[in-house]
Design an enzyme around this catalytic site. Structure first.
Site, mmCIF file in Angstrom:
data_model
loop_
_atom_site.group_PDB
_atom_site.id
_atom_site.type_symbol
_atom_site.label_atom_id
_atom_site.label_comp_id
_atom_site.label_asym_id
_atom_site.label_seq_id
_atom_site.Cartn_x
_atom_site.Cartn_y
_atom_site.Cartn_z
ATOM 1 N N GLU A 1 9.227 0.122 -6.566
ATOM 2 C CA GLU A 1 10.607 -0.231 -6.210
ATOM 3 C C GLU A 1 10.895 -1.726 -6.322
ATOM 4 O OE1 GLU A 1 12.141 1.880 -2.841
ATOM 5 O OE2 GLU A 1 13.945 0.645 -2.771
ATOM 6 N N ALA B 1 9.535 9.375 2.126
ATOM 7 C CA ALA B 1 10.186 10.172 1.064
ATOM 8 C C ALA B 1 10.136 11.642 1.441
ATOM 9 C CB ALA B 1 9.484 9.925 -0.264
ATOM 10 N N GLN B 2 11.292 12.268 1.363
ATOM 11 C CA GLN B 2 11.355 13.663 1.807
ATOM 12 C C GLN B 2 11.445 14.616 0.631
ATOM 13 O OE1 GLN B 2 14.774 14.050 4.349
ATOM 14 N NE2 GLN B 2 13.941 12.706 5.912
ATOM 15 N N THR C 1 7.261 4.882 0.886
ATOM 16 C CA THR C 1 6.675 6.125 0.358
ATOM 17 C C THR C 1 6.522 7.180 1.452
ATOM 18 O OG1 THR C 1 5.475 4.854 -1.302
ATOM 19 C CG2 THR C 1 4.680 7.079 -0.856
ATOM 20 N N ARG D 1 24.604 10.417 -6.444
ATOM 21 C CA ARG D 1 24.677 9.852 -5.092
ATOM 22 C C ARG D 1 25.798 8.826 -4.903
ATOM 23 N NH1 ARG D 1 18.347 9.083 -3.577
ATOM 24 N NH2 ARG D 1 18.013 11.296 -3.367
ATOM 25 N N HIS E 1 22.256 5.953 0.229
ATOM 26 C CA HIS E 1 22.070 7.393 0.368
ATOM 27 C C HIS E 1 23.275 7.940 1.115
ATOM 28 C CE1 HIS E 1 20.447 11.310 1.097
ATOM 29 N NE2 HIS E 1 19.451 11.021 0.295
ATOM 30 N N SER F 1 0.822 -1.217 0.000
ATOM 31 C CA SER F 1 0.000 0.000 0.000
ATOM 32 C C SER F 1 0.850 1.258 0.000
ATOM 33 C CB SER F 1 -0.921 -0.003 1.222
ATOM 34 O OG SER F 1 -0.126 0.038 2.402
ATOM 35 N N GLY F 2 1.962 1.236 -0.758
ATOM 36 C CA GLY F 2 2.733 2.467 -0.968
ATOM 37 C C GLY F 2 2.143 3.215 -2.155
ATOM 38 N N HIS G 1 19.599 2.494 0.612
ATOM 39 C CA HIS G 1 18.461 3.392 0.430
ATOM 40 C C HIS G 1 17.482 2.924 -0.634
ATOM 41 C CE1 HIS G 1 16.346 7.146 0.510
ATOM 42 N NE2 HIS G 1 16.650 7.442 -0.739
ATOM 43 N N ARG H 1 19.914 5.263 -9.856
ATOM 44 C CA ARG H 1 18.699 6.080 -9.968
ATOM 45 C C ARG H 1 19.016 7.560 -9.794
ATOM 46 N NH1 ARG H 1 14.565 7.495 -5.315
ATOM 47 N NH2 ARG H 1 16.549 7.537 -4.232
ATOM 48 N N GLU I 1 18.191 18.514 -6.879
ATOM 49 C CA GLU I 1 18.913 17.457 -6.170
ATOM 50 C C GLU I 1 20.069 16.972 -7.043
ATOM 51 O OE1 GLU I 1 15.743 15.450 -3.177
ATOM 52 O OE2 GLU I 1 15.689 14.678 -5.190
#
Ligand SMILES: Cc1cc2nc3c(=O)[nH]c(=O)nc-3n(C[C@H](O)[C@H](O)[C@H](O)COP(=O)(O)OP(=O)(O)OC[C@H]3O[C@@H](n4cnc5c(N)ncnc54)[C@H](O)[C@@H]3O)c2cc1C
Length: 518
Positions: free
Chosen positions: A368, A46-47, A43, A283, A236, A10-11, A344, A379, A114
């Site tokens: 994912e 996620a920021q 989900t 990253r 990350h 349920s994301g 991450h 990514r 980003e």
């Protein structure tokens, strides 16, 4: 239980897919199961936001496509990259129509930048974009009477010909464990959709929640579905050090996007020595550079100095980060934040086509847990929520067509056998499962983490074999519990990752084996 469509997870992927089905065909019965409550998922944490081209005066689809291809190190599927980037705009609009809010400046969306992005294009809601999306999707899904939501229910195994003795070469639903009663339920379905997220819990430091144990991947593997690109695990660069209540908290890349600077134990800025894009390099480069600085200094972390960001902007844009830093007595407005890299994002997963169909008929994988070809070997930041939105839409439309096709009879689904198993597990075994999980996480972090060696991968395979044998014995001889299910999946995913890593003879994207360097 019989349903037309079973969604597992349920994301953002599962919720978006289910809402689409609910909107398009209110006569179909859809059942969604979720391992914990509906909210708990990658989900919700996620920021940063969603990468979507919105400012067409400065930005363009071509620029976003190029940035994605560069990050993916030549391993992306160009056609997939093109349609994901181009369709993103419409999907974002839809998400906003369903009730999700994003920060605005005057009348336009406020965009941030980003690592690896050539323009500002990250649409966000403060520093809790995922939570905002997840909550609005949950509100929306509860408005559909034809959708049943089963929280605290966990996928055990997909139902295939192996269980039914038939030869349709399809997936027929899943065996599911109810976490509270610990009973195994059979859910027969014409279409089954895996949206179970990643497997960050394979490593001892991860930004993923506890439920990210790679269950969808493990179940797909047992159903003989092909897995691709598993060695491409994105670490990350900046997770808060130390953990808070046993969980690793992420310091969003947007902090570096707004001016945050990485410094080593001597207080020196080091990123310009590694890459011309410095703190905003992709990253993998930032994570490896930090890992090297940590090795050099012998300290456990480096620092993220936020002093170049105006206090007012930091408070407004990063309230959750501020709160969490304060929990470990760090005020980022006054002191640099101690950070370390943490597992991450899984760029690899279950191989799917442009409509999220796996090679097993009737089985889809979205988000994912899938490998679409968008991310290649690495990514680009904030492309994953975008991928989930675009592929959920495509998968839903495709499923609606498939439901009208030639499927086994209703009677066939009714006659699928129930799960058979034993009914007892001792406390001693419950303790053993926890210990095996910790050993696996440590092993993966040590031998299959940011830096690998060929010898280390062989050692990892041998050590994992011992964990596998113990896990198999527990699985065969005891009552099935949620923890056994998770451990079984973690072992399978770790095994596949190690084997695929051994086969990779070039260092590319996020993958790095010291012995591959010529
Ligand atoms: C801290 C953090 C920050 C991030 N920031 C960003 C960002 O800014 N931008 C971006 O694009 N991406 C970001 N990501 C990545 C992104 O959040 C995920 O890739 C994305 O949310 C995945 O969505 P999903 O629906 O595929 O899976 P998830 O959101 O992980 O949902 C998986 C669902 O499956 C359920 N589940 C798992 N196993 C089972 C099982 N056995 N049975 C039943 N249910 C099961 C879970 O309970 C959950 O409901 C971030 C990730 C993290 C962890």
């Amino acid at each position: 239980m019989i349903t037309d469509i079973l969604v597992i997870g349920s994301g953002i992927s599962g919720l978006t897919y289910a809402i689409k089905i609910g909107e398009q065909n209110p006569d179909l019965r859809l059942t969604m199961i979720s391992k914990n409550n509906l909210l708990e998922s990658n989900t919700r944490y996620a920021q940063g936001g969603i990468a979507v081209v919105s400012n067409f005066k400065k930005d363009s689809f071509d620029k976003h496509i190029q940035d994605t291809l560069i990050a993916g190190a030549g391993k992306c599927d160009k056609e997939v990259v093109r349609f994901v980037v181009e369709e993103g705009h419409e999907r974002l609009q839809e998400l906003m129509n369903w009730g999700a809010h994003f920060d605005k400046k005057k009348n336009s969306l406020h965009l941030t930048k980003e690592g690896g992005h050539s323009e500002k294009r990250i649409v966000h809601y403060k520093d809790r974009t995922g939570l905002e999306i997840q909550e609005s999707l949950i509100r929306k899904i509860k408005t559909f009477p034809n959708i049943s939501l089963l929280e605290n229910h966990t996928l055990v195994d997909l139902i295939t010909d192996h269980h039914t003795g038939s030869n349709h070469q399809r997936c027929y639903g899943a065996y599911v464990i109810s976490n509270l009663e610990q009973e195994i339920i059979r859910i027969s379905s014409k279409i089954t959709v895996l949206t179970t997220g990643g497997a960050g819990q394979l490593f001892s430091h991860t930004t993923n929640p506890e439920n990210a144990t790679g269950d969808g991947l493990g179940a797909a593997y047992r159903a003989k579905v092909f897995m691709k690109a598993l060695p491409f695990v994105q670490f990350h660069p900046t997770a808060l050090y130390p953990k808070i209540d046993g969980n690793t908290f992420l310091i969003s890349e947007a902090v570096r996007g707004e001016g945050g600077i990485l410094k080593n134990a001597n207080g020196e800025r080091f990123m310009p020595n590694y890459d011309p894009q410095a703190e905003l390099a992709p990253r993998d480069i930032v994570a490896r550079s930090i890992a090297k600085e940590i090795l050099k200094s012998g300290e456990d972390y480096v620092y993220l100095d936020c002093s170049p960001i105006k206090a007012e902007d930091f408070i407004n844009q990063f309230p959750t980060i501020l709160d969490n830093c304060k929990k470990i007595s760090i005020n980022p407005l006054e002191k640099p934040i101690p950070v370390i890299p943490a597992a991450h994002y899984f760029c690899g997963g279950i191989e799917v086509n442009a409509y999220s169909e796996t090679k097993l008929n009737g089985l889809y994988a979205i988000g994912e847990c899938s490998y679409t070809g968008l991310h290649g070997a690495n990514r680009l930041a904030s492309n994953s929520l975008l991928e989930s939105l675009v592929f959920s839409h495509r998968a839903a439309l495709n499923s609606l067509t498939e439901m009208k096709g030639n499927l086994p009879s209703n009677r066939f689904y009714q006659e699928i056998p129930e799960w058979e198993g034993t009914h007892h597990i001792s406390n001693e075994k419950i303790v053993a499962i926890g210990q095996l999980k910790k050993s696996l996480q440590k092993l993966m972090a040590k031998k299959v983490g940011i830096f690998k060696t060929s010898e280390g991968l062989i050692q990892a395979e041998n050590e994992l074999k011992k964990i596998f044998l113990e896990t198999r014995d527990i699985y065969m001889q005891n009552k099935l519990t949620l923890e056994v299910c998770e451990l079984r999946n973690m072992v399978s995913v770790a095994y596949l990752m190690i084997k695929q890593s051994q086969e990779l003879k070039e260092n590319i994207g996020v993958f790095y084996n010291h012995d591959n360097v010529a």
